[in-house]
Design a protein around this motif. Structure first.
Motif, PDB file in Angstrom:
ATOM      1  N   TRP A 190    -125.263  14.130  43.549  1.00 11.98           N
ATOM      2  CA  TRP A 190    -125.711  14.754  42.309  1.00 11.98           C
ATOM      3  C   TRP A 190    -125.868  13.705  41.216  1.00 11.98           C
ATOM      4  CZ3 TRP A 190    -123.929  15.703  37.308  1.00 11.98           C
ATOM      5  CH2 TRP A 190    -124.529  16.770  36.630  1.00 11.98           C
ATOM      6  N   VAL A 207    -133.872  17.367  42.344  1.00 12.70           N
ATOM      7  CA  VAL A 207    -133.611  17.570  43.768  1.00 12.70           C
ATOM      8  C   VAL A 207    -132.216  17.070  44.132  1.00 12.70           C
ATOM      9  CG1 VAL A 207    -134.256  16.716  46.063  1.00 12.70           C
ATOM     10  CG2 VAL A 207    -136.003  17.639  44.556  1.00 12.70           C
ATOM     11  N   SER A 208    -131.784  15.990  43.485  1.00 14.38           N
ATOM     12  CA  SER A 208    -130.457  15.439  43.797  1.00 14.38           C
ATOM     13  C   SER A 208    -129.349  16.446  43.520  1.00 14.38           C
ATOM     14  CB  SER A 208    -130.215  14.162  42.991  1.00 14.38           C
ATOM     15  OG  SER A 208    -129.931  14.454  41.631  1.00 14.38           O
ATOM     16  N   TRP A 209    -129.605  17.418  42.650  1.00 18.25           N
ATOM     17  CA  TRP A 209    -128.579  18.417  42.330  1.00 18.25           C
ATOM     18  C   TRP A 209    -128.304  19.347  43.507  1.00 18.25           C
ATOM     19  CZ3 TRP A 209    -131.114  19.897  37.001  1.00 18.25           C
ATOM     20  CH2 TRP A 209    -131.025  18.790  36.145  1.00 18.25           C
ATOM     21  N   LEU A 210    -129.195  19.317  44.507  1.00 18.82           N
ATOM     22  CA  LEU A 210    -128.994  20.131  45.704  1.00 18.82           C
ATOM     23  C   LEU A 210    -128.293  19.359  46.808  1.00 18.82           C
ATOM     24  CD1 LEU A 210    -132.557  21.753  45.832  1.00 18.82           C
ATOM     25  CD2 LEU A 210    -130.495  22.679  44.753  1.00 18.82           C
ATOM     26  N   THR A 211    -127.876  18.128  46.519  1.00 23.15           N
ATOM     27  CA  THR A 211    -127.252  17.258  47.514  1.00 23.15           C
ATOM     28  C   THR A 211    -125.876  16.815  47.014  1.00 23.15           C
ATOM     29  OG1 THR A 211    -127.998  15.124  46.635  1.00 23.15           O
ATOM     30  CG2 THR A 211    -129.579  16.377  47.962  1.00 23.15           C
ATOM     31  N   LYS A 220    -133.312  21.158  57.494  1.00 24.19           N
ATOM     32  CA  LYS A 220    -132.669  21.878  56.396  1.00 24.19           C
ATOM     33  C   LYS A 220    -132.770  21.115  55.081  1.00 24.19           C
ATOM     34  CE  LYS A 220    -129.205  24.309  59.209  1.00 24.19           C
ATOM     35  NZ  LYS A 220    -127.748  24.415  59.507  1.00 24.19           N
ATOM     36  N   ARG A 221    -132.888  19.786  55.168  1.00 24.03           N
ATOM     37  CA  ARG A 221    -132.935  18.961  53.951  1.00 24.03           C
ATOM     38  C   ARG A 221    -134.339  18.440  53.675  1.00 24.03           C
ATOM     39  NH1 ARG A 221    -128.948  14.488  55.488  1.00 24.03           N
ATOM     40  NH2 ARG A 221    -129.429  13.697  53.401  1.00 24.03           N
ATOM     41  N   TYR A 276    -136.408  19.479  51.784  1.00 24.24           N
ATOM     42  CA  TYR A 276    -136.726  19.552  50.355  1.00 24.24           C
ATOM     43  C   TYR A 276    -136.625  18.187  49.674  1.00 24.24           C
ATOM     44  CZ  TYR A 276    -131.615  19.678  50.086  1.00 24.24           C
ATOM     45  OH  TYR A 276    -130.279  19.379  50.223  1.00 24.24           O
ATOM     46  N   SER A 319    -130.646   9.197  44.626  1.00 26.52           N
ATOM     47  CA  SER A 319    -130.471  10.482  45.306  1.00 26.52           C
ATOM     48  C   SER A 319    -130.467  10.342  46.825  1.00 26.52           C
ATOM     49  CB  SER A 319    -131.573  11.456  44.879  1.00 26.52           C
ATOM     50  OG  SER A 319    -132.851  10.908  45.133  1.00 26.52           O
TER      51      SER A 319
END
Length: 732
Positions: free
Chosen positions: A488, A481-485, A446-447, A449, A302
């Motif tokens: 994915w 969490v990787s799904w928000l980047t 912003k990242r 997370y 990720s």
């Protein structure tokens, strides 16, 4: 955006390029690591995925019987290790000419070795087919046939992998035939041990074992040592060999080293029990290590490692000597997901070292800063490398308590390095990097997370979850969490992460198993107890001398060895002696753990320093000495554990706060003494010596010594201020 990572020669970073870390957590390919593709590559990948999945299933869903699980763990590590690692350096781009064929000697040895390994595998299959007691009784010679053919295949496989390492069939894009034989041998060892496990538990290490049993155990130990040699180098193998020789040479040795000696049957079978190879080190590698390395593989997939480095650049890149401070922060963050000092150097140093050189740091300082900071990554909670897990396994102290106790020492270590690099930057008038060349703080915030997996890990640990469950939840959160980047993690990426988990685990599996051999020798011969009695005698004269002697032994045992093995050995030899002189288990094990970690920056054999020297293009020994200087404060911290247990969160809160504050002041005084720069102005030799004494007094932790240290520091400040005021050069 343009990355500077490994795109330019060391020290030559394009002045207008933006600094962006890419691939900061990618593992560099070892010189002897194969690049397998096609059907073989897919088969090995499937094996890696199944290996990791088996562990996750057993740890979280359906436990496997302990000894069986550890035997399968070691066998799987050997299987993957021999598949992906060659005996010597490989050239993956080599092309085999049709005219180059194996010699007659190689063909003959290949035939004999592979035939022996296949015969041993056949015997194992027959034994399993006749698994009921009555059927096995009709074939009393079968175990002996298996053991002899297994020993022959293992021995010839190791010798052939050395002798024919440059043969056409040993290219880096295929598995060499001796390694195929070694892979089969690893499976046979596991199959036989599991088949006779009931008897093995009762008879191993006693006169009741037979010839077949000890031949199988000896073959397993040979396989472990060969894979360890390929992965960790000769240092650990030399030390292990010394211990193996010691087991048989005891009757001929004087003093505390003497013992009665052992037969080969008793000795080798004892080593393959839970007192040796299957003991605490393998217990940790089969549970915590593989779980957290898989967690690191998920973070890598990720791209969290890149974010850690870019976050550090955004926050500290503009400050005085910015790249050096980035190295301190980034290496501490990466240390939570990277279990080796040298690996951490390679991961972050290839970006930070050239940038440090660009802003004015001497190449030796650049390499030394990165080596010292990367080494400290292994003492940063909550993960702390594999050593903390072994500490919890050996001492029985809850892992959360160990991680909590490590907070102040880790903070002091990185405070010391930060102050060293800041004072050097102030002394030499260095600047940071321009804002336009750094990642934007707003984008990094912003990242933020991406820190969630680490936060979830820490939170679940202190909420009372088991280490296994907390690690599993953190691993799952990394995928979510990787799904928000943009990175994915779909099914393919998940399989890749599981494969990486196995590949990254193999070095530590081999090292832990090899360390288990040493631990087994120590346990069998009783040399650890005799060493403890010797320390007790020294302590009658001086506790400080006993601690100093224990420090030297811990560092000596750790030189050239991975931290995991270094700590496991030191914990078996040194820690019991410290406990006998009245030091608590927590303090004793933290003492040897820190010096096992610091052996990576202790000349003359300093693995982290050597790795940094390769990147900074400097002399390896000088770089190691420089890294030793930057990490010098850490060599004092373990003594503070003894004199001030409050540093390990042992005691009242006010005492913990007082010791932490005074130790921090002492760290600053020590950094000023080493760098020759105190309170915005250079200081002379005499003042540096006085500052050094003041630092040691402050670090000692007693109220009287604290006041003495403050007095000496204030005196130097007053003298310095008076001199500059008289000369009209008072710094602002």
């Amino acid at each position: 955006m343009t990355t500077t990572r490994q795109a330019e020669p060391a020290g030559e970073v394009a002045p207008l390029h933006t600094v962006v870390a890419e691939g900061a957590d990618d593992l560099p390919r070892a010189h002897n690591e194969r690049v397998l593709d096609g059907l073989v590559g897919r088969t090995v990948m499937l094996g890696c995925v199944l290996f990791t999945a088996m562990h996750l299933y057993a740890l979280n869903i359906a436990p496997i019987e302990t000894w069986t699980f550890r035997i399968l763990h070691v066998a799987g590590g050997l299987l993957v290790g021999f598949a992906i690692t060659a005996a010597m350096s490989v050239d993956p781009d080599a092309v085999t000419s049709g005219a180059r064929r194996p010699s007659g000697a190689e063909r003959a040895m290949a035939t004999l070795t592979l035939a022996a390994s296949l015969y041993a595998a056949g015997c194992a299959l027959v034994l399993w087919g006749l698994s009921d007691a009555r059927g096995a009784a009709f074939h009393p010679a079968l175990p002996m046939h298996l053991a002899v053919s297994l020993t022959l295949a293992s021995t010839l496989g190791v010798l052939a992998s050395w002798a024919f390492c440059r043969a056409p069939s040993s290219r880096g894009d295929r598995i060499h035939w001796p390694d195929l034989a070694l892979m089969v041998s690893a499976l046979v060892v596991a199959a036989y041990l599991i088949f006779v496990l009931g008897r093995w538990r009762m008879a191993a290490g006693t006169p009741l074992v037979g010839t077949a049993e000890w031949l199988v155990a000896a073959s397993g130990i040979l396989l472990i040592m060969e894979l360890t040699r390929r992965i960790a180098g000769l240092a650990l193998i030399v030390i292990t060999s010394v211990f193996l020789v010691y087991a048989f040479a005891g009757p001929y040795l004087p003093g505390i080293l003497a013992h009665d000696g052992y037969t080969a049957k008793r000795f080798f079978t004892y080593l393959y029990t839970d007192s040796g190879v299957l003991g605490p080190t393998t217990a940790v590698s089969s549970t915590y290590i593989i779980l957290f390395i898989t967690f690191a593989a998920f973070l890598q997939a990720s791209k969290v490692g890149d974010y850690f480095v870019n976050f550090a650049f955004a926050m500290a890149g503009r400050s005085r000597g910015g790249p050096a401070k980035v190295a301190v922060f980034a290496s501490g963050l990466m240390g939570m997901i990277n279990g080796t000092s040298a690996g951490n150097v390679v991961a972050t140093g290839s970006l930070t070292i050239p940038l440090m050189k660009r802003v004015g740091y001497h190449p030796l300082s650049a390499g030394g800063i990165e080596a010292a900071a990367s080494t400290g990554g292994q003492i940063v909670p909550p993960i702390m490398g594999a050593g903390a897990f072994i500490m919890a396994e050996i001492t029985g102290i809850p892992y959360t308590e160990i991680a909590f106790a490590a907070l102040i020492p880790a903070a002091l270590y990185f405070l010391a390095i930060y102050l060293m690099v800041d004072l050097e930057a102030r002394r030499d008038g260095m600047q940071g990097l321009p804002r336009e060349q750094l990642p934007q703080v707003g984008e990094m915030v912003k990242r933020v997370y991406l820190f969630l997996p680490i936060i979830i890990l820490i939170a679940t640990l202190f909420m009372g979850y088991s280490v296994i469950r907390a690690g599993t939840l953190a691993m799952v959160s990394a995928a979510v969490v990787s799904w928000l980047t943009p990175h994915w993690m779909g099914p393919k990426a998940l399989l890749r992460a599981l494969e990486l988990g196995a590949r990254m685990s193999v070095p530590l599996i081999a090292v832990c198993a090899c360390a288990g051999i040493i631990v087994g020798v120590i346990s069998l011969t009783g040399v650890g107890a005799r060493f403890a009695s010797m320390l007790l005698g020294i302590a009658d004269t001086s506790h400080f001398l006993a601690l100093f002697f224990a420090m030297c032994i811990s560092i000596l045992l750790g030189m050239g060895m991975p931290t995991t093995a270094a700590y496991a050995v030191a914990a078996s030899v040194v820690a019991p002696g410290l406990q006998q002189i009245g030091i608590s288990p927590l303090v004793s094990h933290f003492f040897v753990f820190y010096y096992a970690v610091l052996s990576a920056i202790t000349p003359p054999v300093a693995l982290a320093g050597y790795a940094a020297a390769a990147i900074s293009n400097t002399n390896a020994l000088k770089t190691a000495a420089t890294s030793f200087k930057f990490g010098l404060a850490a060599f004092i911290v373990p003594f503070m554990f003894f004199y001030s247990p409050a540093l390990l969160m042992q005691g009242a809160w006010w005492e913990i706060v007082r010791v932490a504050v005074t130790a921090s002041i002492g760290i600053y005084l020590l950094a000023a003494a080493l760098q020759g720069y105190f309170l915005a102005a250079p200081v002379g030799l005499v003042a540096r010596l006085v500052l050094g004494v003041a630092a040691l007094a402050m670090i000692a932790g007693g109220l009287v010594t604290d006041l003495m240290g403050l007095g000496l520091g204030a005196t130097i400040w007053g003298v310095q201020r008076w001199r500059h005021k008289s000369a009209g050069t008072l710094p602002s």
